[in-house]
Design a protein around this motif. Structure first.
Motif, mmCIF file in Angstrom:
data_model
loop_
_atom_site.group_PDB
_atom_site.id
_atom_site.type_symbol
_atom_site.label_atom_id
_atom_site.label_comp_id
_atom_site.label_asym_id
_atom_site.label_seq_id
_atom_site.Cartn_x
_atom_site.Cartn_y
_atom_site.Cartn_z
ATOM 1 N N TYR A 188 1.358 1.505 5.998
ATOM 2 C CA TYR A 188 1.253 1.813 4.576
ATOM 3 C C TYR A 188 2.009 0.748 3.797
ATOM 4 C CZ TYR A 188 -0.176 6.382 6.275
ATOM 5 O OH TYR A 188 -0.820 7.396 6.917
ATOM 6 N N THR A 190 3.268 -0.420 -0.263
ATOM 7 C CA THR A 190 3.393 -0.130 -1.689
ATOM 8 C C THR A 190 3.866 -1.379 -2.410
ATOM 9 O OG1 THR A 190 5.688 0.648 -1.462
ATOM 10 C CG2 THR A 190 3.924 2.280 -1.282
ATOM 11 N N TRP A 191 3.520 -1.473 -3.718
ATOM 12 C CA TRP A 191 3.858 -2.629 -4.554
ATOM 13 C C TRP A 191 4.687 -2.153 -5.727
ATOM 14 C CZ3 TRP A 191 2.169 -7.335 -2.738
ATOM 15 C CH2 TRP A 191 1.174 -7.302 -1.751
ATOM 16 N N VAL A 198 6.851 1.778 -8.980
ATOM 17 C CA VAL A 198 5.710 1.563 -8.089
ATOM 18 C C VAL A 198 4.474 1.360 -8.946
ATOM 19 C CG1 VAL A 198 4.260 2.575 -6.290
ATOM 20 C CG2 VAL A 198 6.737 2.914 -6.239
ATOM 21 N N SER A 201 -0.612 0.753 -4.404
ATOM 22 C CA SER A 201 -0.499 0.938 -2.969
ATOM 23 C C SER A 201 -1.742 0.363 -2.314
ATOM 24 C CB SER A 201 -0.331 2.422 -2.634
ATOM 25 O OG SER A 201 -1.446 3.161 -3.087
ATOM 26 N N HIS A 205 -3.429 -5.844 -3.895
ATOM 27 C CA HIS A 205 -3.090 -5.395 -5.250
ATOM 28 C C HIS A 205 -3.296 -6.574 -6.193
ATOM 29 C CE1 HIS A 205 -1.266 -3.241 -8.494
ATOM 30 N NE2 HIS A 205 -0.303 -4.132 -8.632
ATOM 31 N N GLY A 342 1.246 9.070 -7.962
ATOM 32 C CA GLY A 342 0.281 7.986 -7.921
ATOM 33 C C GLY A 342 -0.580 7.979 -9.174
ATOM 34 N N VAL A 359 -0.828 8.226 -1.459
ATOM 35 C CA VAL A 359 0.373 8.190 -2.273
ATOM 36 C C VAL A 359 1.582 8.429 -1.370
ATOM 37 C CG1 VAL A 359 -0.789 8.986 -4.365
ATOM 38 C CG2 VAL A 359 0.230 10.658 -2.829
ATOM 39 N N MET A 360 2.727 7.868 -1.775
ATOM 40 C CA MET A 360 3.989 8.066 -1.076
ATOM 41 C C MET A 360 4.770 9.174 -1.780
ATOM 42 S SD MET A 360 3.611 5.428 1.031
ATOM 43 C CE MET A 360 5.207 5.056 1.692
#
Length: 927
Positions: A188, A190-191, A198, A201, A205, A342, A359-360
């Protein structure tokens, strides 16, 4: 650690007789369930549940006594072994003393303590209690407590791999251009932005920063061992394991329905041919989106560990097929514990494509996660989709974060066009002598550089060609032209623009000089065109009027004479005079005219209605005589338009009285015209008919005038009018609803909301309350929007009740008569029994009485169609499970499953359109 006390009272009567339920079949309602052996130094803690028990005390060996809870025993010495007794007073059963005992032994054996820990691969090796840990496994150490007892600590280490993250290198872009960032090497990604937020993801991106920016990229792997916490996430078990605000039905042409199936086109022919994502032949959730926003499509409650990172992902497709609107695909949102996480995301705009969104989420202090997939699109068109392979994984604490710098270079572009005869020229100290690109570097006050690029285009100056000077007659026109330039503009003598383009048509009132300007972008040329205007005079004279003298010139016959004249202002005008000589002085005009009766024939300001002969002598302006003879004939006789009007087709009149009614109003018409070959009825509402006997319905309120137009065989026309013959009053349309929509026996009352249109002071309302299906009303109320409460007597007879709204609307007609319009509407109100009851005892002895355990009122009233029941034994093992119970065939039968007597625990939750309910409790199985 310690015992567990729980009291049960099966029955209570006024004479204080009672019976107790006990594991040992003794009459007491305090029960300690287990004996245990404790390590030296550990405290013994008694946990208890004792409803209606007061004065609890604990007695132990050597006269040990604790007067009041909580009961904690220091077992540092072995002498604390022995019998312990818990006593209390049952206040609900005549203050009877109740008690139970348990034997506790305290030994010298070592106490083992077991722990689990997860470490990252890049943190190894490390030292734990002086022991080197260099791989996953179990490690042991002996510790001594402050009281002198030994404890053996057993630590099991799991090793999670740290992602090896690869990503795009620092890069440069021009201002306004996008760049796709990418990363790989983690399950996974994320950015984040410079502020720590955030922003996206996924493995890629795309960004377009306005200035130089640093982005963070973080990689995560699943926790080891990895386990999907979603129950039935691939839907292969069917419609189980989750809840939805939508209706489960294989009829998928209805908005707000869903079905767990193999292919969307099977359940609705207008959907696309779309198999599942997992295998291409399995199940997935197929959804016809509702026509209201923020609906919960899928939800499940999952137990989680506090302070742990998790990832939730779902695969989504579009199934709308030919009915879809690509610009209006499903728009979804992930929510955890009723908070959005998200960004919103759309289902794919193409069919046959699955896309993944995740989503985290960090659990914080939470021990459970209510996860929802919400459809925020409230437009039903195109809002049709499928979801599959839903996953919820714990993330390894072993993550990696790096930064990526995107440098933004700012360019300023200037385009300039110059004429060929304007070069060379200077720009920022640079000599420009031809077309091309020139650049200069500038610095802003802030110190940053910007590159200014000048694109120079050289346009050749035009060489203009145009019309020569010309001569036209006053009032005439002439087309002027010009060529040799891209843009041509025409001006008059005052400098006003009079036209654009290569040609210009003019009709000047006098001699005029025009200016023509031709340009190629910024370059131009100028020319001049003079249009001279001459005046022409024409006249005719009789032979006996010759000769004619004009401006000193004597003319003896047909001639054309040119002369230049000057006006009072001294301006010259060129005049051409033409003389025509009439060779004959006498003219004769004869005609026969036929007119209809009631039509006038007008000649020289006089009207003629009867047969006549008209003769007149006229003289031309030249003095020549002419004679006019007209014979006037009347060719119709008794023809005239006439008709009858009726509101019942029985009694007829000619519109001299009013027809008034509530919309719609129907009238009948009958033609009685004399000698009419055809008729046309005009109803006054924009419609008409050619039928002689006709009927017409007025659907809109208003006052209508009817006209009958008749045509004779000779083509004459006559009309008959019925002024304000029909008056139509607006009919009220009754409608209402009530709040709350779900009326229950707990609160059998409602506020009725009147939706009648139109609604004003002309309306009066009366409400009738009667049994379902009709019959005599048992109550009535006057008022616009009343409040009403049903009595227990009426509910006992029938829990379905009819409500009728009757209205009377009063009008005053044009003739000052009173007219009443009536309307009624009946709707049925269901007074629901929504109380659910949960028995705590089932006697599974096969006598046909209380053999099966069920949720009372669940099946009988069906108000909780989405439900879930789980029953566990005392050790927490699941022994019975049912979803969406709709029949008593789903009741729990302990005897059929050979379940032993004893205590069981149930968990029940359900959902309907009005909310969610949840119940937990205890079931005692007896024989």
């Amino acid at each position: 650690m310690g015992g567990f006390a729980l009291g049960f009272i099966e029955n209570y009567q006024a004479n204080c007789n009672f019976s107790m339920l006990s594991e040992y079949a003794t009459p007491h309602n305090i029960r300690i369930r287990m004996d245990s052996t404790y390590c030296v130094g550990e405290d013994i803690v008694f946990n208890y549940e004792a409803p209606n028990i007061s004065g609890l005390t604990l007695k132990g060996p050597n006269g040990f006594r604790v007067a009041a809870p909580p009961f904690v025993i220091d077992s540092a010495m072995p002498e604390m072994s022995g019998w312990y007794r818990l006593e209390g007073i049952d206040t609900a059963n005549c203050l009877r003393m109740v008690s139970d005992s348990i034997y506790i032994s305290v030994g010298y054996s070592h106490c083992f303590h077991y722990f689990d820990s997860t470490v990252c691969s890049n943190d190894m090796p490390f030292r734990w209690n002086g022991i080197w840990v260099d791989s996953a496994g179990t490690y042991m150490d002996t510790l001594v407590s402050a009281r002198g007892g030994d404890s053996i600590v057993v630590m099991t280490f799991s090793v999670d791999s740290t992602p090896v993250l690869q990503h795009i290198a620092d890069t440069s872009i021009m201002e306004g251009n996008p760049v796709a960032l990418w990363a790989s090497g983690a399950y996974y990604v994320t950015w984040g932005n410079e502020r720590g937020g955030v922003v996206g993801s996924g493995d890629t991106h795309t960004v377009s920063p306005p200035r130089t920016t640093r982005y963070t990229v973080s990689g995560y792997n699943q926790a080891s061992p990895s386990r999907n916490l979603v129950d039935n996430g691939d839907f292969e078990q069917g419609n189980v394991g989750f809840l939805s605000s939508y209706t489960n039905s294989s009829v998928l042409y209805i908005e707000g329905n869903y079905y767990v199936g193999t292919n969307a086109i099977i359940y609705y022919g207008a959907f696309s041919n779309m198999p599942d994502h997992t295998t291409g032949s399995g199940n997935y959730m197929i959804v016809n989106g509702a026509n209201y926003a923020n609906s919960v499509v899928w939800t499940q409650t999952i137990a989680v560990n506090p302070h742990t990172n998790y990832v939730f992902s779902v695969w989504v497709c579009s199934v709308g097929g030919g009915l879809a609107v690509p610009s209006n695909m499903a728009r979804l949102q992930i929510a955890v514990n009723y908070r959005n996480y998200g960004t919103e995301f759309d289902a794919p705009s193409s069919y046959g494509v699955w896309s993944r969104h995740y989503v985290m989420w960090n659990s914080g202090n939470s021990t459970s996660a209510v996860i929802e997939i919400i459809d925020i699109n409230g437009n039903r068109e195109g809002n049709d989709f499928g979801i599959d392979d839903i996953e919820f994984y714990a993330l390894s604490p072993c993550s990696v974060t790096d930064t990526i710098k995107v440098d933004v270079t700012r360019y300023t572009y200037i385009d300039s066009t110059v004429c060929s005869d304007d070069i060379p020229l200077m720009w920022h100290g640079i000599t420009i002598d031809s077309a091309g690109t020139y650049a200069d570097t500038l610095s802003y006050a802030g110190g940053s550089d910007s590159i200014v690029v000048l694109n120079v285009t050289v346009v050749a100056a035009p060489v203009l060609q145009h019309s020569a000077d010309t001569l036209i007659r006053a009032g005439g026109t002439v087309a002027l032209w010009a060529s040799g330039a891209n843009v041509v503009t025409w001006y008059d003598e005052s400098g006003t623009i009079v036209g654009r383009g290569d040609t210009l048509t003019v009709s000047p009132p006098r001699t005029t000089r025009y200016v023509v300007v031709g340009s190629n972008e910024l370059c131009g040329d100028t020319g001049f065109v003079t249009v001279s205007v001459y005046w022409q005079a024409d006249t005719s004279v009789c032979l006996d009027q010759l000769p004619v003298v004009w401006n000193g010139v004597t003319i003896y016959g047909d001639s054309t004479v040119w002369k230049t004249l000057s006006d009072g202002a001294g301006r010259d005008s060129l005049v051409m005079f033409t003389l025509h000589v009439i060779q004959s002085n006498t003219y004769l005009l004869e005609d026969t005219v036929s007119v209809c009766r009631w039509e006038a024939y007008r000649y020289r300001d006089s009207n003629y209605y009867a047969p006549s002969f008209v003769e007149d002598s006229l003289q031309s302006i030249q003095g020549c005589d002419s004679v006019v003879r007209i014979w006037l004939e009347i060719h119709d006789s008794a023809f005239r338009a006439d008709g009858w009007l009726s509101d019942d087709s029985v009694v007829w009149h000619r519109g001299d009285r009013e027809i008034a009614g509530c919309q719609p109003v129907k009238v009948w018409l009958r033609d009685s015209s004399a000698d009419a070959a055809a008729v046309v009825w005009h109803f006054g509402d924009g419609t008409s008919t050619t039928e002689r006997e006709a009927s017409h319905v007025y659907n809109r309120a208003g006052v209508y005038t009817i006209m009958l137009e008749a045509v004779s065989g000779d083509g004459c026309r006559d009309t008959a009018w019925m002024v304000d013959a029909v008056q139509v009053m607006e009919q009220q349309r009754n409608n209402f609803y009530w709040e709350p929509l779900l009326v229950t026996i707990m609160k059998p009352e409602a506020d009725f909301v009147n939706l009648t249109q139109p609604d004003d002071s002309r309306n009066s309302y009366k409400w009738f309350f009667l049994p379902k299906g009709g019959g005599q009303p048992y109550d009535s109320i006057f008022g616009r929007s009343p409040h009403y409460r049903w009595t227990a007597e009426h509910i006992a007879e029938n829990d379905w009740q009819d409500v009728m709204l009757a209205s009377e609307r009063q009008y005053t007609t044009l003739h000052q008569n009173t007219l009443l319009c009536f309307d009624t509407m009946v709707q049925t109100v269901h007074i629901a029994n929504i109380f659910l009851q949960f028995p705590n005892v089932v006697t599974a002895n096969g006598d046909g009485v209380n053999d099966r355990w069920c949720v009372v009122n669940l099946v009988e009233y069906g108000y909780w169609p989405i439900n879930r029941l789980r029953i566990y034994n005392r050790w927490g093992k699941l022994v019975f499970s049912r979803d969406n119970i709709t029949s008593h065939d789903d009741d729990w039968d302990p005897a059929a499953e050979n379940r032993p007597t004893g205590t069981y625990f149930f968990h029940f939750e359900a959902q309907n359109e009005y909310g969610h309910t949840q119940h937990n409790g205890v079931i005692e199985v007896l024989r």
